[in-house]
Design an enzyme around this catalytic site. Structure first.
Site, PDB file in Angstrom:
ATOM      1  N   HIS A  19      48.192  38.464  61.425  1.00  0.00           N
ATOM      2  CA  HIS A  19      48.165  39.772  60.745  1.00  0.00           C
ATOM      3  C   HIS A  19      47.049  40.649  61.318  1.00  0.00           C
ATOM      4  O   HIS A  19      45.638  40.035  60.887  1.00  0.00           O
ATOM      5  CB  HIS A  19      47.854  39.835  59.201  1.00  0.00           C
ATOM      6  N   TYR A  35      48.483  42.369  51.027  1.00  0.00           N
ATOM      7  CA  TYR A  35      49.182  43.510  50.497  1.00  0.00           C
ATOM      8  C   TYR A  35      48.789  43.330  48.995  1.00  0.00           C
ATOM      9  O   TYR A  35      49.361  42.384  47.969  1.00  0.00           O
ATOM     10  CB  TYR A  35      50.502  43.473  50.668  1.00  0.00           C
TER      11      TYR A  35
END
Length: 286
Positions: free
Chosen positions: A94, A10
């Site tokens: 992830h 992110y």
């Protein structure tokens, strides 16, 4: 709110740096923090931005997939450096479906389980929008949690049935995310340019979202009220994590999460789901 989620992905580390700085003044035992492994950050050109990944940050780093044990441990250490904190409570692999999937299963998940046993995390799991991958991951017996993105929402449930059943049977908790289906359920009045899966919503999801908005209005609530509370009705779901950009969004989501929903509204939602399942079954039969 006492649970916060972030990841190296992110904003090329920006999220971790900002979140760590904002949490630093608070007693560490008063909140839970999750971050993710699988993408290491390496030096980048620094001559542009990361808008190709939808992050408006300089490209001073680039992502490098690595689900090896060494890579997972390095990712964890580098995340703690960016966060400026002494630990993350939850570590999640992830998006294994987007990277070296088999390495994630052969090396990454066992590494996370060992790190949990070493006390480096309280819980470990996988975050993904791929329901079949999550089912496979739960069946390894290594996970405490999964982060299920966009597959169990007020709008759609079919793809989540198998992983949710596996989670419930094995005592694996579910963190539901992307519960607005990337924007389609975020406003009570569903606009023509609403997004679904980060693109223009096609006709059928738009129509269904508007039908759900009418249902919500009939019961004196809003479409987003139903959207944020719906996943919590499943026994395997432990938490709903919402992305928030502004203080106003924080306030509105707190209000949505605490809005009283009449049981009759959920009964009507269940009837719509049953009708949709019947239509899907008829399409398969044809």
């Amino acid at each position: 709110m006492r649970y916060f989620d972030t990841a190296p992905h992110y904003g090329l580390g920006t999220s971790e740096r900002r979140l760590g700085a904002l949490l630093a003044p608070y007693p560490r035992e008063e909140y839970l923090l999750s971050t993710k492994v699988g993408r290491l950050l390496r030096p980048g050109p620094g001559t542009g931005d990361d808008m190709a990944n939808a992050f408006a940050v300089p490209d001073r780093h680039v992502r490098e997939w690595d689900f090896s044990e060494a890579g997972v441990r390095r990712s964890h250490e580098e995340s703690l450096e960016r966060l400026g904190l002494d630990r993350a409570d939850i570590l999640l692999a992830h998006d294994p479906e987007e990277g070296p999937t088999e390495q994630a299963f052969a090396e990454g998940l066992p590494a996370l389980a060992r790190m949990r046993e070493e006390g480096l995390a309280r819980a470990v799991g996988v975050g993904s929008k791929d329901a079949r991958l999550l089912t496979r991951a739960v069946r390894t017996g290594l996970l405490d949690l999964v982060m299920l993105s966009g597959r169990y929402t007020l709008l759609e449930q079919a793809g989540a049935r198998e992983p949710l059943a596996e989670c419930e049977a094995r005592g694996v908790g579910v963190i539901a995310v992307s519960v607005f289906n990337s924007g389609l359920l975020a406003r009570h009045q569903v606009p023509e340019d609403a997004t679904y899966e980060y693109a223009q919503a096609p006709g059928e999801p738009l129509e269904r979202a508007r039908e759900l908005a009418d249902l919500a209005e009939h019961h004196g609530v809003t479409l987003p009220d139903l959207a944020v509370q719906y996943p919590l009705r499943h026994p395997a779901v432990r938490s709903v994590a919402l992305g928030m950009r502004t203080a106003a969004q924080v306030s509105s989501n707190v209000a949505r999460m605490s809005a009283p929903i009449p049981e009759a509204a959920w009964e009507d939602v269940a009837r719509l789901e049953a009708d949709a399942e019947g239509g899907e079954a008829a399409d398969v039969a044809r």
